[in-house]
Scaffold this active site. Structure first.
Site, PDB file in Angstrom:
ATOM      1  N   ASP A  83     -11.286   1.771  -1.110  1.00  0.00           N
ATOM      2  CA  ASP A  83     -10.386   2.621  -0.336  1.00  0.00           C
ATOM      3  C   ASP A  83     -11.152   3.403   0.734  1.00  0.00           C
ATOM      4  O   ASP A  83     -10.855   4.567   1.001  1.00  0.00           O
ATOM      5  CB  ASP A  83      -9.567   3.560  -1.224  1.00  0.00           C
ATOM      6  CG  ASP A  83      -8.259   3.983  -0.555  1.00  0.00           C
ATOM      7  OD1 ASP A  83      -7.868   3.349   0.429  1.00  0.00           O
ATOM      8  OD2 ASP A  83      -7.658   4.957  -1.015  1.00  0.00           O
ATOM      9  N   HIS A 112       0.858  -1.189   0.000  1.00  0.00           N
ATOM     10  CA  HIS A 112       0.000   0.000   0.000  1.00  0.00           C
ATOM     11  C   HIS A 112       0.895   1.241   0.000  1.00  0.00           C
ATOM     12  O   HIS A 112       1.984   1.211   0.563  1.00  0.00           O
ATOM     13  CB  HIS A 112      -0.892  -0.029   1.245  1.00  0.00           C
ATOM     14  CG  HIS A 112      -1.867   1.101   1.292  1.00  0.00           C
ATOM     15  ND1 HIS A 112      -1.510   2.375   1.681  1.00  0.00           N
ATOM     16  CD2 HIS A 112      -3.178   1.143   0.972  1.00  0.00           C
ATOM     17  CE1 HIS A 112      -2.581   3.155   1.591  1.00  0.00           C
ATOM     18  NE2 HIS A 112      -3.603   2.444   1.169  1.00  0.00           N
TER      19      HIS A 112
END
Ligand code: 1DF
Ligand code: MN
Length: 351
Positions: A314, A188
């Protein structure tokens, strides 16, 4: 809007969101302490100085949502038709912490808390573990604990750790454990390290708008070019944001990589078994976190394979119902859309 969003598969697929964030209060408190005592890097000051202290609507909502692993989150998932969320400790996790014992403690407690929430809501929440790459052997143990005791389906590492990248031999225990457990690594983004951030920060481009992607794409490229997938052919690495721009660059990456290898211009740039595009088609998975954009999704499906592109919202950073509607409405076969929303995640996370 063109249709209502419901969970339960009314459109022929479940929606599994694969890059969803939570935070623990003690982690946020450490970020604030580091910002206050001057030990935070520029990226943390920019990112968490904003989210953790700004009175703006965006920051306040995101903080509330990050800290909830219960009813509030479930209600938000219900409202946007998200059947399951694959959750991970928000970026940069414990990676910026200088006190490694403190980092491991916070990661352990976050993992325990996440495992509890997943146990309480087994049909809605799936966990990815947090590690402290500062201590690779400990991280390897925590990967094993996550897989064998906590029910986690992978781990998330938030790109660089204090300016260091996972292609260093130092981090090898982490890859060994992942391969042993047959679990994926999700890389990430994080804000770029101080060695890289200055011209981005000056222009407001350090965060999710650009700096995140540039730094994370480079991180994945470092791993590919060091030969991580020749060493570990079964390893699968996931990245969000439609591949952090790498799919669009593939032609040039391969041309220049091969030219670099042939000319022996860089000592580190060694011949690999496959092209960079080849690894993207056998060892890399992408999600569309933050990129609810049909052309980019189709492009990735075309260059990487339809089985390598997965849905992500997200949450809570990009909690936008209309984007789910737009993804539902993509001009794409029913079969491919189900792969995108559901079955690719089931396959690669082994749900
Ligand atoms: C942001 C975006 C922050 C993403 C994130 O974690 C994050 C943001 C701190 O907008 O500041 O995970 N994202 O993945 O796009
Ligand atoms: Mn994210």
């Amino acid at each position: 809007m063109t249709h209502d969003l419901k969970t339960g598969g009314d459109r022929g697929y479940m929606r599994i969101a694969t890059e969803e964030a939570f935070a623990t209060q003690e982690l946020i408190d450490v970020y604030l302490r580091m910002i206050r005592d001057g030990s935070a890097d520029k990226g943390m000051v920019s990112l968490w100085g904003f989210y953790a202290t700004s009175p703006s609507e965006r920051a306040m909502q995101i903080m509330e949502r990050l800290l909830d692993l219960g009813d509030r989150r479930l209600a938000d998932m219900d409202a946007t038709g998200i059947d399951k969320a694959i959750l991970a400790l928000t970026s940069p996790g414990v990676q910026p912490l200088f006190d490694v014992e403190e980092a491991k403690g916070i990661a352990t407690r976050a993992n325990d808390m996440l495992a509890q929430a997943c146990e309480k809501h087994p049909n809605r929440f799936i966990g990815m573990g947090a590690v402290a790459p500062q201590d690779p052997e400990w991280s390897a143990q925590e990967i094993r604990r996550g897989a064998m005791e906590l029910g986690f389906k992978g781990i998330q590492i938030n790109s660089h750790t204090q300016g260091r990248y996972l292609d260093e031999e130092f981090y090898d225990p982490i890859f060994r454990a992942l391969v042993d457990m047959d679990q994926p690594l999700y890389i990430h983004p994080a804000t770029p390290p101080d060695s890289m951030i200055a011209p981005m920060l000056e222009a407001g481009l350090d965060g999710a708008i650009f700096g995140f992607g540039v730094e994370t794409g480079m991180h994945l490229l470092r791993l590919i070019t060091i030969g991580i997938f020749d060493k570990y052919p079964s390893l699968q690495i996931m990245v969000g944001h439609m591949g952090e721009a790498l799919p669009y660059w593939l032609y040039r990456l391969d041309y220049m990589h091969q030219a670099g290898v042939r000319s022996q211009r860089y000592e580190r740039m060694k011949p690999l078994k496959k092209s960079i595009a080849g690894y993207m088609q056998s060892n890399v998975l992408v999600t569309n976190s933050g990129m609810a954009w049909e052309p980019a999704i189709k492009f990735c499906q075309q260059v990487m394979g339809e089985d390598r592109v997965m849905y992500a919202m997200d949450y809570p950073y990009q909690y936008v119902a209309q984007e789910v509607v737009d993804m539902d409405s993509m001009d794409m076969s029913a079969e491919t859309k189900k792969m995108f929303f559901q079955t690719n995640a089931e396959k690669w996370f082994k749900l």
